[in-house]
Design a protein around this motif. Sequence first.
Motif, PDB file in Angstrom:
ATOM      1  N   ARG A  32      29.521  54.704 -32.534  1.00 32.43           N
ATOM      2  CA  ARG A  32      30.749  53.729 -33.158  1.00 32.43           C
ATOM      3  C   ARG A  32      30.504  52.217 -32.451  1.00 32.43           C
ATOM      4  N   LEU A  33      29.759  52.119 -31.649  1.00 28.01           N
ATOM      5  CA  LEU A  33      29.969  50.776 -30.890  1.00 28.01           C
ATOM      6  C   LEU A  33      28.574  49.945 -31.005  1.00 28.01           C
ATOM      7  N   THR A  34      28.520  48.671 -30.702  1.00 25.19           N
ATOM      8  CA  THR A  34      27.428  47.924 -30.509  1.00 25.19           C
ATOM      9  C   THR A  34      27.932  47.223 -29.039  1.00 25.19           C
ATOM     10  N   LEU A  35      26.654  47.299 -28.457  1.00 23.10           N
ATOM     11  CA  LEU A  35      26.872  46.417 -27.107  1.00 23.10           C
ATOM     12  C   LEU A  35      26.056  45.263 -27.243  1.00 23.10           C
ATOM     13  N   ARG A  36      26.328  44.221 -27.008  1.00 17.50           N
ATOM     14  CA  ARG A  36      25.704  43.058 -27.311  1.00 17.50           C
ATOM     15  C   ARG A  36      25.913  41.912 -26.340  1.00 17.50           C
ATOM     16  N   PRO A  37      25.005  41.087 -26.199  1.00 17.04           N
ATOM     17  CA  PRO A  37      25.180  39.875 -25.179  1.00 17.04           C
ATOM     18  C   PRO A  37      26.674  39.256 -25.565  1.00 17.04           C
ATOM     19  N   PHE A  38      27.289  38.729 -24.644  1.00 17.90           N
ATOM     20  CA  PHE A  38      28.537  37.662 -24.900  1.00 17.90           C
ATOM     21  C   PHE A  38      27.958  36.526 -25.461  1.00 17.90           C
ATOM     22  N   TRP A  39      28.642  35.821 -26.663  1.00 15.71           N
ATOM     23  CA  TRP A  39      28.462  34.509 -26.815  1.00 15.71           C
ATOM     24  C   TRP A  39      29.685  33.678 -26.469  1.00 15.71           C
ATOM     25  N   GLU A  40      29.174  32.254 -26.357  1.00 17.10           N
ATOM     26  CA  GLU A  40      30.200  31.546 -25.835  1.00 17.10           C
ATOM     27  C   GLU A  40      31.598  31.534 -26.655  1.00 17.10           C
ATOM     28  N   ALA A  41      31.095  31.739 -28.016  1.00 18.21           N
ATOM     29  CA  ALA A  41      32.230  31.717 -28.819  1.00 18.21           C
ATOM     30  C   ALA A  41      33.062  33.103 -28.672  1.00 18.21           C
ATOM     31  N   ILE A  83      33.411  30.148 -18.585  1.00 22.36           N
ATOM     32  CA  ILE A  83      32.892  30.005 -17.203  1.00 22.36           C
ATOM     33  C   ILE A  83      32.185  31.480 -16.961  1.00 22.36           C
ATOM     34  N   TRP A  84      32.912  32.485 -17.430  1.00 20.15           N
ATOM     35  CA  TRP A  84      32.218  33.814 -16.878  1.00 20.15           C
ATOM     36  C   TRP A  84      30.946  34.116 -17.847  1.00 20.15           C
ATOM     37  N   ILE A  85      31.170  33.973 -19.042  1.00 14.92           N
ATOM     38  CA  ILE A  85      30.250  34.107 -20.208  1.00 14.92           C
ATOM     39  C   ILE A  85      28.943  33.343 -19.945  1.00 14.92           C
ATOM     40  N   ASN A  86      29.203  32.033 -19.423  1.00 10.72           N
ATOM     41  CA  ASN A  86      28.111  31.224 -19.194  1.00 10.72           C
ATOM     42  C   ASN A  86      27.569  31.587 -17.941  1.00 10.72           C
ATOM     43  N   THR A  87      27.667  32.387 -17.111  1.00 10.09           N
ATOM     44  CA  THR A  87      26.852  33.116 -15.962  1.00 10.09           C
ATOM     45  C   THR A  87      25.975  34.210 -16.472  1.00 10.09           C
ATOM     46  N   HIS A  88      26.129  34.743 -17.780  1.00  9.67           N
ATOM     47  CA  HIS A  88      25.447  35.941 -18.110  1.00  9.67           C
ATOM     48  C   HIS A  88      23.964  35.802 -18.237  1.00  9.67           C
ATOM     49  N   GLN A  89      23.583  34.835 -18.893  1.00 10.80           N
ATOM     50  CA  GLN A  89      22.171  34.560 -19.422  1.00 10.80           C
ATOM     51  C   GLN A  89      21.289  34.677 -18.142  1.00 10.80           C
ATOM     52  N   LYS A  90      21.860  33.780 -17.140  1.00  8.77           N
ATOM     53  CA  LYS A  90      21.100  33.532 -16.077  1.00  8.77           C
ATOM     54  C   LYS A  90      20.993  34.758 -15.247  1.00  8.77           C
ATOM     55  N   ALA A  95      21.897  41.075 -13.320  1.00  6.54           N
ATOM     56  CA  ALA A  95      23.060  41.710 -14.053  1.00  6.54           C
ATOM     57  C   ALA A  95      22.838  41.752 -15.738  1.00  6.54           C
ATOM     58  N   ALA A  96      23.406  42.935 -16.305  1.00  4.63           N
ATOM     59  CA  ALA A  96      23.162  43.091 -17.551  1.00  4.63           C
ATOM     60  C   ALA A  96      24.595  43.307 -17.941  1.00  4.63           C
ATOM     61  N   ILE A  97      25.347  42.368 -18.741  1.00  3.42           N
ATOM     62  CA  ILE A  97      26.624  42.316 -19.062  1.00  3.42           C
ATOM     63  C   ILE A  97      26.741  42.116 -20.445  1.00  3.42           C
ATOM     64  N   PHE A  98      27.463  43.252 -21.323  1.00  2.00           N
ATOM     65  CA  PHE A  98      27.553  43.509 -22.686  1.00  2.00           C
ATOM     66  C   PHE A  98      29.109  43.269 -23.387  1.00  2.00           C
ATOM     67  N   ALA A  99      29.065  42.712 -24.237  1.00  2.00           N
ATOM     68  CA  ALA A  99      30.210  42.662 -24.894  1.00  2.00           C
ATOM     69  C   ALA A  99      30.312  43.981 -25.922  1.00  2.00           C
ATOM     70  N   ILE A 100      31.359  44.829 -25.762  1.00  2.00           N
ATOM     71  CA  ILE A 100      31.815  46.001 -26.481  1.00  2.00           C
ATOM     72  C   ILE A 100      32.510  45.722 -27.782  1.00  2.00           C
ATOM     73  N   CYS A 101      31.621  46.061 -28.801  1.00  3.84           N
ATOM     74  CA  CYS A 101      32.104  45.686 -30.253  1.00  3.84           C
ATOM     75  C   CYS A 101      32.190  47.227 -30.993  1.00  3.84           C
ATOM     76  N   GLU A 102      33.023  47.242 -32.002  1.00  4.56           N
ATOM     77  CA  GLU A 102      32.961  48.260 -32.784  1.00  4.56           C
ATOM     78  C   GLU A 102      31.967  47.963 -33.942  1.00  4.56           C
ATOM     79  N   ASN A 103      31.296  48.922 -34.461  1.00  6.45           N
ATOM     80  CA  ASN A 103      30.092  48.797 -35.273  1.00  6.45           C
ATOM     81  C   ASN A 103      30.538  47.973 -36.746  1.00  6.45           C
TER      82      ASN A 103
END
Length: 195
Positions: free
Chosen positions: A28-37, A69-76, A83-91
């Motif tokens: 039911r879910l897609t875990l993807r990297p957060f976007w600044e948006a 600010i939090w999202i902008n720390t993820h890629q580095k 860390a591996a941080i994901f946005a939880i989205c419904e498919n």
Amino acid sequence: MSHDEYLSFDSTELSEEAIPQPNLTTERLTLRPFWEADAEQVQSLLQCREIAANTISIEHPYPAGAARIWINTHQKKWQGSEAAIFAICENTNTHTPVGAIGLEINAKHENAELGYWIGESWWGRGYCTEAAQALVDFGFSTLGLKKIHAHFMAKNPASGRVLRKIGMEKEGHMKSHIKKWGIFEDVIFFGTVRS
Ligand SMILES: CC(C)(COP(=O)(O)OP(=O)(O)OC[C@H]1O[C@@H](n2cnc3c(N)ncnc32)[C@H](O)[C@@H]1OP(=O)(O)O)[C@@H](O)C(=O)NCCC(=O)NCCS
């Protein structure tokens, strides 16, 4: 791709050669990297007092600008194997996160701490369990971690239930371990070891 390649990132050398953080897909879910948006949605979901009350470090009210600010720390952190941080989205709508989940990695010890929150409107649907299971599988099979652990305040049994449902076991109960909003809280530790 082997887990050695994932964990061999040199945090001092960020380059275009770094392996991009993948999407993880469940029923039911897609875990993807957060976007600044996503910052506006995160900012909105984290206004929920109950989320702040049950997490150790989220403030209430959630400060303006904190999500970006939090999202902008993820890629580095991903590129540095921290860390591996994901946005939880419904498919059905992968553009609008309903929560967040992540592993804070200790590469030296090949372990990671699992953390998560789900927007209040989506509680009780099994989403956290589904996302946590996918991330633990990713942590073991792709990142090659040996152990994944998590902790939560004793006053938050829903979190313990999620961890039990994904096969973690209780490892400890620390009395008055943290001070949240002026009250000393017991903290319960769970973990699972790759067999
Ligand atoms: C904890 C949280 C992530 C759970 O998300 P969720 O998507 O609702 O979780 P799930 O639906 O996958 O599972 C929740 C389980 O907890 C159970 N539960 C809910 N409230 C409970 C309570 N007060 N006592 C015991 N179990 C409870 C549910 O019944 C369910 O178990 P079940 O499937 O056996 O019925 C969500 O409530 C949340 O974001 N809370 C605030 C932030 C937070 O606590 N983060 C974790 C910090 S360690």
